[in-house]
Scaffold this motif. Structure first.
Motif, PDB file in Angstrom:
ATOM      1  N   UNK A  37      27.226  36.567  39.033  1.00  0.00           N
ATOM      2  CA  UNK A  37      28.600  36.048  39.129  1.00  0.00           C
ATOM      3  C   UNK A  37      29.317  36.069  37.786  1.00  0.00           C
ATOM      4  N   UNK A  38      28.562  36.001  36.704  1.00  0.00           N
ATOM      5  CA  UNK A  38      29.161  35.946  35.373  1.00  0.00           C
ATOM      6  C   UNK A  38      29.439  37.314  34.767  1.00  0.00           C
ATOM      7  N   UNK A  39      29.036  38.390  35.479  1.00  0.00           N
ATOM      8  CA  UNK A  39      29.367  39.731  35.004  1.00  0.00           C
ATOM      9  C   UNK A  39      30.884  39.888  34.993  1.00  0.00           C
ATOM     10  N   UNK A  40      31.384  40.622  34.039  1.00  0.00           N
ATOM     11  CA  UNK A  40      32.834  40.822  33.928  1.00  0.00           C
ATOM     12  C   UNK A  40      33.421  41.384  35.223  1.00  0.00           C
ATOM     13  N   UNK A  41      32.760  42.387  35.773  1.00  0.00           N
ATOM     14  CA  UNK A  41      33.271  43.001  37.007  1.00  0.00           C
ATOM     15  C   UNK A  41      33.256  42.005  38.162  1.00  0.00           C
ATOM     16  N   UNK A  42      32.209  41.195  38.235  1.00  0.00           N
ATOM     17  CA  UNK A  42      32.103  40.192  39.295  1.00  0.00           C
ATOM     18  C   UNK A  42      33.218  39.157  39.159  1.00  0.00           C
ATOM     19  N   UNK A  43      33.428  38.709  37.941  1.00  0.00           N
ATOM     20  CA  UNK A  43      34.487  37.712  37.704  1.00  0.00           C
ATOM     21  C   UNK A  43      35.855  38.258  38.060  1.00  0.00           C
ATOM     22  N   UNK A  44      36.079  39.542  37.742  1.00  0.00           N
ATOM     23  CA  UNK A  44      37.395  40.115  38.011  1.00  0.00           C
ATOM     24  C   UNK A  44      37.691  40.188  39.505  1.00  0.00           C
ATOM     25  N   UNK A  45      36.631  40.225  40.322  1.00  0.00           N
ATOM     26  CA  UNK A  45      36.821  40.284  41.769  1.00  0.00           C
ATOM     27  C   UNK A  45      36.504  38.947  42.439  1.00  0.00           C
ATOM     28  N   UNK A  46      36.314  37.914  41.623  1.00  0.00           N
ATOM     29  CA  UNK A  46      36.002  36.565  42.110  1.00  0.00           C
ATOM     30  C   UNK A  46      34.774  36.556  43.022  1.00  0.00           C
ATOM     31  N   UNK A  47      33.772  37.356  42.630  1.00  0.00           N
ATOM     32  CA  UNK A  47      32.528  37.396  43.412  1.00  0.00           C
ATOM     33  C   UNK A  47      31.780  36.077  43.280  1.00  0.00           C
ATOM     34  N   UNK A  48      31.294  35.579  44.393  1.00  0.00           N
ATOM     35  CA  UNK A  48      30.414  34.409  44.406  1.00  0.00           C
ATOM     36  C   UNK A  48      29.193  34.759  45.246  1.00  0.00           C
ATOM     37  N   UNK A  49      28.076  34.211  44.884  1.00  0.00           N
ATOM     38  CA  UNK A  49      26.840  34.526  45.600  1.00  0.00           C
ATOM     39  C   UNK A  49      26.723  33.780  46.923  1.00  0.00           C
ATOM     40  N   UNK A  50      27.622  32.824  47.139  1.00  0.00           N
ATOM     41  CA  UNK A  50      27.627  32.058  48.386  1.00  0.00           C
ATOM     42  C   UNK A  50      29.074  31.978  48.882  1.00  0.00           C
ATOM     43  N   UNK A  51      29.360  32.668  49.983  1.00  0.00           N
ATOM     44  CA  UNK A  51      30.733  32.748  50.488  1.00  0.00           C
ATOM     45  C   UNK A  51      31.336  31.383  50.784  1.00  0.00           C
ATOM     46  N   UNK A  52      30.514  30.386  51.032  1.00  0.00           N
ATOM     47  CA  UNK A  52      31.064  29.053  51.338  1.00  0.00           C
ATOM     48  C   UNK A  52      31.769  28.453  50.122  1.00  0.00           C
ATOM     49  N   UNK A  53      31.524  29.003  48.946  1.00  0.00           N
ATOM     50  CA  UNK A  53      32.193  28.523  47.731  1.00  0.00           C
ATOM     51  C   UNK A  53      33.478  29.290  47.426  1.00  0.00           C
ATOM     52  N   UNK A  54      33.785  30.297  48.229  1.00  0.00           N
ATOM     53  CA  UNK A  54      34.977  31.124  47.989  1.00  0.00           C
ATOM     54  C   UNK A  54      36.153  30.518  48.735  1.00  0.00           C
ATOM     55  N   UNK A  55      37.067  29.923  47.996  1.00  0.00           N
ATOM     56  CA  UNK A  55      38.188  29.226  48.639  1.00  0.00           C
ATOM     57  C   UNK A  55      39.150  30.174  49.338  1.00  0.00           C
ATOM     58  N   UNK A  56      39.185  31.460  48.949  1.00  0.00           N
ATOM     59  CA  UNK A  56      40.114  32.414  49.561  1.00  0.00           C
ATOM     60  C   UNK A  56      39.475  33.255  50.665  1.00  0.00           C
TER      61      UNK A  56
END
Ligand code: SF4
Length: 100
Positions: A37-56
């Motif tokens: 999740x802390x990779x630059x590319x992951x952060x730029x796409x708001x990647x989270x390892x658990x979809x339940x934490x993705x507010x969008x």
């Protein structure tokens, strides 16, 4: 060293016009590193390892049912074509989620 060998083979196949995508998936799928999740590319796409934490995230959306996820229905992680040769968790999510 193995990574260098794979890269060399991919380059050679690409130059020869061979099909590289199946080769990449076969050779690197299970061995590909897990996206952090802390990779630059992951952060730029708001990647989270658990979809339940993705507010969008749309309800029910997660990597496992995204068109860019290469794993089968039983996989817990697989390569995401958006992130190249990195694996994402089946329960993960990012803002590029699509289900065409
Ligand atoms: Fe997951 Fe799809 Fe985003 Fe890849 S593009 S991280 S499979 S939601």
């Amino acid at each position: 060293m193995k990574q260098n060998m794979i890269s060399r083979r991919v380059v050679i196949k690409t130059l020869l016009g061979g099909a590289t995508i199946p080769f990449i998936n076969e050779a690197q799928g299970d061995e590909a590193p897990l996206l952090n999740e802390n990779d630059t590319a992951a952060k730029s796409m708001h990647y989270v390892s658990d979809a339940s934490r993705a507010k969008d995230a749309k309800p029910g959306s997660k990597c496992a049912n995204c068109s860019l996820y290469t794993g089968d229905s039983k996989s817990t992680q697989a390569v995401c074509t958006l992130f190249g040769t990195k694996q994402v968790l089946a329960n993960g999510w990012c803002e590029a989620w699509t289900n065409l």
